[in-house]
Design a protein around this motif. Structure first.
Motif, PDB file in Angstrom:
ATOM      1  N   LEU A 105      -7.181  -1.234  -0.485  1.00 14.82           N
ATOM      2  CA  LEU A 105      -6.024  -1.446  -1.363  1.00 14.82           C
ATOM      3  C   LEU A 105      -5.367  -2.802  -1.141  1.00 14.82           C
ATOM      4  CD1 LEU A 105      -4.377   2.103  -1.248  1.00 14.82           C
ATOM      5  CD2 LEU A 105      -5.688   1.068  -3.120  1.00 14.82           C
ATOM      6  N   VAL A 138       0.848  -1.195   0.000  1.00 12.09           N
ATOM      7  CA  VAL A 138       0.000   0.000   0.000  1.00 12.09           C
ATOM      8  C   VAL A 138       0.882   1.244   0.000  1.00 12.09           C
ATOM      9  CG1 VAL A 138      -1.715   1.307   1.318  1.00 12.09           C
ATOM     10  CG2 VAL A 138      -1.882  -1.185   1.183  1.00 12.09           C
ATOM     11  N   ASP A 139       0.579   2.158  -0.876  1.00 13.18           N
ATOM     12  CA  ASP A 139       1.345   3.406  -0.999  1.00 13.18           C
ATOM     13  C   ASP A 139       1.166   4.247   0.269  1.00 13.18           C
ATOM     14  OD1 ASP A 139       2.583   5.765  -1.697  1.00 13.18           O
ATOM     15  OD2 ASP A 139       1.658   5.877  -3.687  1.00 13.18           O
ATOM     16  N   THR A 153      -4.422  -9.152  -8.464  1.00 13.61           N
ATOM     17  CA  THR A 153      -3.830  -8.075  -7.681  1.00 13.61           C
ATOM     18  C   THR A 153      -3.000  -7.149  -8.567  1.00 13.61           C
ATOM     19  OG1 THR A 153      -3.686  -9.575  -5.797  1.00 13.61           O
ATOM     20  CG2 THR A 153      -2.342  -7.600  -5.711  1.00 13.61           C
ATOM     21  N   ILE A 174      -8.684   3.414   3.277  1.00  7.69           N
ATOM     22  CA  ILE A 174      -7.529   3.462   2.371  1.00  7.69           C
ATOM     23  C   ILE A 174      -6.781   2.130   2.360  1.00  7.69           C
ATOM     24  CG2 ILE A 174      -5.372   4.618   1.782  1.00  7.69           C
ATOM     25  CD1 ILE A 174      -7.807   6.409   1.453  1.00  7.69           C
ATOM     26  N   THR A 175      -6.284   1.731   3.538  1.00  5.96           N
ATOM     27  CA  THR A 175      -5.410   0.566   3.611  1.00  5.96           C
ATOM     28  C   THR A 175      -6.120  -0.732   3.270  1.00  5.96           C
ATOM     29  OG1 THR A 175      -4.201   1.710   5.387  1.00  5.96           O
ATOM     30  CG2 THR A 175      -3.729  -0.627   5.041  1.00  5.96           C
TER      31      THR A 175
END
Length: 221
Positions: free
Chosen positions: A143, A117-118, A221, A139-140
């Motif tokens: 993703l 994850v970015d 993915t 977010i996390t």
């Protein structure tokens, strides 16, 4: 062995795997998220401990659990005081064995997902006022969702096939603790090869479906 008992180990194995995989998912989710971001002294040692069941023989894991869950341990005594009976040689003991053995697989898969994850996206969300739970939830997790789903399926599949540790802490009691792997062992040892092959076929089919789903998710993915 009679064909009337064919579905008992299958149902019990699915029950144990479902319970174990949910526990594994929650524990591995917390551990993987923390380990993917945390940096502290002794981190490599802690991670080695978490992954140890992956390389240890199942009988060694079973022996450790036998001592930890036995009637002389505080865990075993506390459980017996609450439930009125020992935890060993119950389906609950089999679920614990599956949790311990399958946890490292789920942990590694989830940790890989979280590390992918970015961090800039997470930091941007924080800069816009999101708290840690909101960052993780919106977010996390989305993703890393494919890795999380794949981890759950792998944990379920590994728990379904657990044999060595399960045999030591839960035994092989028909209708109570007999899972598919232990049923196969008992049937083949007793010369009931048709039953052994039938249970083996059911195990192969379920494992194939779960691994196929896991591979498809990983490729997406």
């Amino acid at each position: 062995m009679e064909w009337s008992t064919f579905f008992e180990p299958i149902g019990l194995s699915i029950q144990i795997s479902l319970v174990a995989s949910v526990i594994i998912f929650v524990c591995a989710l917390a551990a993987a998220r923390w380990m993917a971001r945390a940096r502290f002294f002794g981190r490599s040692i802690l991670e080695t401990i978490l992954l140890l069941p992956l390389v240890l023989p199942p009988t060694v894991v079973g022996l450790v659990l036998l001592v930890l869950l036995g009637r002389r341990s505080w865990i075993g005594q506390a459980y017996e005081a609450i439930s009125g009976g020992p935890i060993l040689f119950t389906w609950g003991a089999a679920a614990i064995a599956a949790v311990v053995v399958a946890f490292p697989l789920a942990y590694l898969q989830m940790k890989t997902g979280f590390e992918g994850v970015d961090r800039d996206l997470e930091d941007s969300a924080r800069a816009n006022g999101a708290n840690e739970w909101q960052v993780f939830r919106y977010i996390t997790m989305p993703l890393a969702s494919r890795s999380l789903t794949s981890a759950y399926l792998l944990a379920f599949c590994r728990g379904l096939g657990e044999f060595g540790a399960t045999l030591m802490v839960a035994g092989n009691l028909p209708g109570r603790t007999q899972t598919i792997p232990t049923a196969i062992y008992a049937a083949s040892d007793g010369g009931s090869m048709k039953m052994a092959w039938a249970w083996s076929g059911s195990m192969i089919l379920m494992s194939f479906i779960m691994l196929l789903l896991s591979n498809r998710i990983s490729k997406d993915t």
